[in-house]
Scaffold this active site. Sequence first.
Site, PDB file in Angstrom:
ATOM      1  CB  CYS A 120      -0.817  -0.369   1.567  1.00  0.00           C
ATOM      2  SG  CYS A 120      -2.037   1.271   1.332  1.00  0.00           S
ATOM      3  CB  CYS A 123      -0.636   2.834   4.267  1.00  0.00           C
ATOM      4  SG  CYS A 123      -2.449   2.141   3.282  1.00  0.00           S
ATOM      5  CG  ASP A 124       2.931   1.346   4.628  1.00  0.00           C
ATOM      6  OD1 ASP A 124       2.131   1.345   5.696  1.00  0.00           O
ATOM      7  OD2 ASP A 124       2.744   0.486   4.072  1.00  0.00           O
TER       8      ASP A 124
END
Length: 303
Positions: A130, A133-134
């Site tokens: 992701c 997200c990261d």
Amino acid sequence: MYDIGIIGGGTAGMTAAVYGQRAGKRTVIIEGMNYGGQITVSPKVENYPGIASVSGAEFSMNLLDQAMNLGAETELEQVKGIRQEDGIKIIETGGKEYPCRTVIIATGVTHRHLGLEKEEKLLGAGVSYCATCDGAFFKGKDVAVIGGGNTALQDADFLSNYCNKVYLVHRRDEFRGEAGLVEPLKKKENVEFVLSAVVKDIVGENVVEGLILNNKKTDEDFQLSVSGVFVAIGQVPKNEVFADAVKLDDFGFVLAGEDCLTSAPGIFAAGDCRTKEVRQLTTAAADGAVAALAACSYISVQE
Ligand code: NAP
């Protein structure tokens, strides 16, 4: 008899339980493995409105506590299917049956994996599924995105805003994703396409240090030095067991729109498991709310 039987204890399912309980409905969340779903593996979530930073695990535990404190029941069981009897939906698991007035399918998706041993070992230590997200944790670093679909193209674009260098590694020399996403990437100085290349191995014992790639045209191996690997090679829904209960699309996603209604009245689909464009934590939570409120409306019409 449950008012709302929720299959899947990820963000969508647990949010549906919160909304169901708050509407005075008896809800049960049936989860096959671990509560929390995909987000639990994200070390930090920094894109959920109102929460500046939280680990995926903490976010999930808070949501589970919230649902349980409101009275939601939980069962750790693998669902085998849904059948209907006289308007009642019966969720079948290995050994038990759960009769419900309505059902919300919230089974999420699994990211397709490369199938490398190190991929599992270094998950959260440089391997991610992701970018949204990261990505921010790789600011100023060199990373690789694996895949040639729209997700990989978008991930490469997103990461190029944070990272020093983004290698986009694809197994063919033509992208599956849209040309409209490819062209802008070509103009980015810090994005390099590595085409006709497959990932043979990930280098690093405790954190990602690089990739060993194979050039499919020359059959030569070569190494890329990166500290992040974003695997974006497609997503796999887990909806086969519902194929008799609701219509699925060609890829196995439950056919449902933003209203979360499926082909079967009284059965709803929420979150990543349904046909949709944006699969994010916020959209999963939104779907949970929409599906639960739709289930409440369905129940009141039946009463
Ligand atoms: P996808 O379109 O299925 O693309 C997966 C990519 O990964 C393909 O390029 C495929 O290569 C590659 N791949 C698959 N297995 C692999 C393996 N084992 N090793 C290396 N590479 C592998 O998946 P996606 O990009 O996640 O998109 C899923 C769906 O969502 C698509 O319909 C996509 O259009 C849609 N989507 C839309 C948008 C948008 O419209 N903005 C954004 C994101 C996603 P090959 O090409 O060689 O098969």
